[in-house]
Design a protein around this motif. Structure first.
Motif, PDB file in Angstrom:
ATOM      1  N   GLY A 171      -0.753  16.461  19.580  1.00  0.00           N
ATOM      2  CA  GLY A 171       0.773  16.037  19.322  1.00  0.00           C
ATOM      3  C   GLY A 171       0.893  15.325  17.882  1.00  0.00           C
ATOM      4  N   GLN A 172       1.620  14.417  17.931  1.00  0.00           N
ATOM      5  CA  GLN A 172       1.895  13.611  16.496  1.00  0.00           C
ATOM      6  C   GLN A 172       1.585  12.021  16.662  1.00  0.00           C
ATOM      7  OE1 GLN A 172       5.799  15.217  15.636  1.00  0.00           O
ATOM      8  NE2 GLN A 172       4.879  16.717  14.411  1.00  0.00           N
ATOM      9  N   THR A 173       1.474  11.590  15.363  1.00  0.00           N
ATOM     10  CA  THR A 173       1.247  10.083  15.517  1.00  0.00           C
ATOM     11  C   THR A 173       2.572   9.453  14.663  1.00  0.00           C
ATOM     12  OG1 THR A 173      -1.192  10.074  15.630  1.00  0.00           O
ATOM     13  CG2 THR A 173      -0.329   8.320  14.581  1.00  0.00           C
ATOM     14  N   ARG A 174       2.870   8.403  14.942  1.00  0.00           N
ATOM     15  CA  ARG A 174       3.797   7.554  14.565  1.00  0.00           C
ATOM     16  C   ARG A 174       3.547   6.881  13.344  1.00  0.00           C
ATOM     17  NH1 ARG A 174       9.371   6.851  15.220  1.00  0.00           N
ATOM     18  NH2 ARG A 174      10.529   4.935  14.168  1.00  0.00           N
ATOM     19  N   TRP A 175       3.640   7.096  12.144  1.00  0.00           N
ATOM     20  CA  TRP A 175       2.851   5.999  11.117  1.00  0.00           C
ATOM     21  C   TRP A 175       3.836   4.834  10.610  1.00  0.00           C
ATOM     22  CZ3 TRP A 175      -1.996   7.445  10.583  1.00  0.00           C
ATOM     23  CH2 TRP A 175      -2.287   8.721  10.862  1.00  0.00           C
ATOM     24  N   ILE A 176       3.607   4.051   9.729  1.00  0.00           N
ATOM     25  CA  ILE A 176       4.157   2.555   9.427  1.00  0.00           C
ATOM     26  C   ILE A 176       5.378   2.929   8.766  1.00  0.00           C
ATOM     27  CG2 ILE A 176       3.165   2.422   7.061  1.00  0.00           C
ATOM     28  CD1 ILE A 176       2.447  -0.381   7.913  1.00  0.00           C
ATOM     29  N   ASP A 177       5.434   4.156   8.083  1.00  0.00           N
ATOM     30  CA  ASP A 177       6.740   4.493   7.397  1.00  0.00           C
ATOM     31  C   ASP A 177       7.960   4.968   8.492  1.00  0.00           C
ATOM     32  OD1 ASP A 177       5.550   6.744   7.664  1.00  0.00           O
ATOM     33  OD2 ASP A 177       5.949   7.485   5.620  1.00  0.00           O
ATOM     34  N   GLY A 178       7.453   5.278   9.441  1.00  0.00           N
ATOM     35  CA  GLY A 178       8.361   6.068  10.743  1.00  0.00           C
ATOM     36  C   GLY A 178       8.142   7.331  10.652  1.00  0.00           C
ATOM     37  N   THR A 179       7.616   8.066   9.798  1.00  0.00           N
ATOM     38  CA  THR A 179       7.379   9.432  10.237  1.00  0.00           C
ATOM     39  C   THR A 179       6.518   9.846  11.085  1.00  0.00           C
ATOM     40  OG1 THR A 179       5.596   9.329   8.467  1.00  0.00           O
ATOM     41  CG2 THR A 179       7.661   9.717   7.531  1.00  0.00           C
ATOM     42  N   VAL A 184       0.808  -1.362  -0.235  1.00  0.00           N
ATOM     43  CA  VAL A 184      -0.026   0.209  -0.018  1.00  0.00           C
ATOM     44  C   VAL A 184       0.784   1.176  -0.033  1.00  0.00           C
ATOM     45  CG1 VAL A 184      -1.650   1.193   1.226  1.00  0.00           C
ATOM     46  CG2 VAL A 184      -1.615  -1.358   1.365  1.00  0.00           C
ATOM     47  N   ASP A 185       0.642   2.073  -0.943  1.00  0.00           N
ATOM     48  CA  ASP A 185       1.487   3.474  -1.202  1.00  0.00           C
ATOM     49  C   ASP A 185       1.311   4.215  -0.167  1.00  0.00           C
ATOM     50  OD1 ASP A 185       2.802   2.527  -3.275  1.00  0.00           O
ATOM     51  OD2 ASP A 185       1.510   3.475  -4.692  1.00  0.00           O
ATOM     52  N   ASP A 186       0.207   4.490   0.402  1.00  0.00           N
ATOM     53  CA  ASP A 186      -0.079   5.762   1.375  1.00  0.00           C
ATOM     54  C   ASP A 186       0.285   5.134   2.596  1.00  0.00           C
ATOM     55  OD1 ASP A 186      -1.134   7.669   3.039  1.00  0.00           O
ATOM     56  OD2 ASP A 186      -3.395   7.372   2.250  1.00  0.00           O
ATOM     57  N   PRO A 187       1.218   5.626   3.443  1.00  0.00           N
ATOM     58  CA  PRO A 187       1.562   5.169   4.685  1.00  0.00           C
ATOM     59  C   PRO A 187       0.482   5.134   5.807  1.00  0.00           C
ATOM     60  CG  PRO A 187       2.725   7.262   4.296  1.00  0.00           C
ATOM     61  CD  PRO A 187       1.921   6.716   3.058  1.00  0.00           C
ATOM     62  N   LEU A 188      -0.502   6.451   5.485  1.00  0.00           N
ATOM     63  CA  LEU A 188      -1.284   6.464   6.615  1.00  0.00           C
ATOM     64  C   LEU A 188      -2.471   5.280   6.373  1.00  0.00           C
ATOM     65  CD1 LEU A 188      -0.142   9.456   6.491  1.00  0.00           C
ATOM     66  CD2 LEU A 188      -2.071  10.481   6.988  1.00  0.00           C
TER      67      LEU A 188
END
Lengths: 315, 315
Positions: free
Chosen positions: B125-133, A42-46
């Motif tokens: 705040g912020q969320t940590r997503w699957i690509d680490g961002t 899946v391209d979109d990381p979200l």
């Protein structure tokens, strides 16, 4: 739909297990195998994050659905992943209900008037859409709520719950160390704030008691406070109790007993991290989280049965 | 980012107007022109509903953004429209911030430990997503919270607020008729529950006071209780107050005055339905909701200025 408290009691008796599994997913709980699949596909990381969360939940449900009567997704964990998190929640609810599990949504929502009504319709009732149809946005069986705002904040929830055969759990005495900051304050009439709340909760449920003898307006009472639970069980004889705090928060099966009535009814015990992350406790591989959750769910069922028998609540 | 209370005070002074517009949309508030457009152009009625809600909000913002410092979307109204509602909220927040408005998200969230932290990260705040961002799921400037669970439930919100220059408003004395069911109970030390809550709120903010003299941990005090507000302003000298209840709930500009300090600072007054549905009050066409909202926002600004001057809080 049939009365919530009756449906829950029937499901507990069928599974012989008063356990509800918390579904409070963090991406870090999802094993590498699932994460790397969605990251590649899946391209979109979200979106990939949301899909990973849903697959984690679905696998947990598959691993224990024959053992437990209900699941309790905690909304915060889905909201942190934005709309993809909320979509994962929606799919989780649909999947859990398909597997014959009741869904208690833990949102601790609270507001007044039309705002409380909007929350109640969002999770227990129906929304009117642009084409005039009425359909649930998300359809849980029960919702946790917070009554700091008084009865104006509760009546809209009671109304939707009654209309749709759904349930509520109202915070009375929570499981956390500082629960007493407000809840334990002593009133001039000798009661504590949480005892005053218990009387309100008991009143709110009095015209929605089902065949089981329990109301669809329940209470949240932390397992970490067995002495308070004893008092509260007496103050709220028709109120079903949702008991958080077992396992990761330190309470044992014996600690939860005062929330049950003499027949072993009227309470359901929640376990979240102790099931979701059972692989840690059992020193199993992260990839085996499903087997670990099942092992722990069976151990918890056994522990609760033994505690119920030992305390004379179950023959 | 700069301290929330300082940013809010600067924005109020710039606009010479301590008003926050509630954005609590119901599909029935959206005029036919918008509804029929999306119904024709968009096949999915759920998506069409979300897009209509967003366009309604965007037009309201366009009509008053030069007059007011902040908007307050109430989460329940978006949650009732499921993920499309949440997407409308996300877009509304982005648009409002682009128009230089502060966004106070009204969610009355509450929980403990890692769950409270998940709520705080979701909106402040912020969320940590699957690509680490790490990226915000929704990025408001402040969030309303409910402290029935005590300080364990507040500390995670304080932490995220401090780290990201964001604010909190904690329920103290709400605007509804039955607010007193719990909040007015008398404690054995002579205080009421809401006064005890006020002391806790004042304490929680004491190490996050900005150059404005106000903390980033604020309080919600209903405009419908001017006498209690007088007491609370003294009990919480460094606490900014969010004041609901003006307009549709019956409170006047004079009623809100005790929430302000002697310089006319320290409070912001919310109006939701009285602005969103101003066309009704002014007997204008529903299609003219934007002009009606602007007319009412100017009248409210004028009423608050006059009340501040009359009470000697503003020269």
């Amino acid at each position: 739909m049939q009365h919530f408290a009756d449906r829950l009691q029937a499901a507990i008796i069928e599974k012989q297990n008063p356990t509800v599994m918390g579904l409070d997913p963090m991406l870090s709980y999802v094993p590498e195998r699932i994460v790397s699949f969605y990251q590649k596909e899946v391209d979109d990381p979200l979106l990939a994050t949301g899909l990973s969360i849903y697959e984690f939940n679905r696998r947990l449900i598959d691993s224990v659905h024959d053992l437990i009567p209900a699941v309790k997704p905690q909304l915060a964990y889905y909201e942190q992943y934005g709309i993809h998190g909320m979509e994962a929640l929606r799919q989780t609810i649909t999947y859990a209900r398909k597997k014959n599990l009741l869904v208690i949504l833990d949102g601790k929502r609270n507001d007044i008037g039309s705002t409380a009504d909007a929350y109640a319709r969002a999770y227990l009732g129906q929304t009117r859409w642009i084409d005039g149809t009425e359909k649930a946005a998300m359809s849980a069986d029960a919702l946790t709520i917070n009554a700091y705002l008084g009865s104006d904040g509760i009546v809209p929830f009671l109304k939707q719950a009654k209309e749709h055969g759904k349930g509520l759990y109202i915070l009375v005495r929570t499981s956390n160390p500082s629960a007493g900051d407000l809840q334990d304050l002593k009133l001039e009439d000798g009661r504590t704030v949480y005892e005053a709340m218990a009387s309100l909760v008991s009143d709110w449920g009095k015209d929605m008691i089902g065949d089981s003898g329990y109301a669809s307006a329940g209470a949240v009472v932390g397992a970490t406070w067995p002495q308070q639970a004893e008092t509260l069980r007496h103050l709220m004889p028709h109120t079903p109790i949702l008991v958080p705090g077992y396992g990761a928060q330190g309470a044992t099966a014996d600690d939860t007993m005062p929330n049950f009535d003499q027949h072993g009814n009227g309470a359901i015990v929640n376990a979240s991290r102790s099931l979701m992350c059972a692989w840690k406790k059992h020193e199993m591989d992260h990839e085996q989280f499903e087997q670990a959750a099942r092992k722990e769910a069976m151990a918890m069922k056994q522990a609760l049965r033994e505690a119920l028998q030992k305390s004379g609540r179950w023959q």
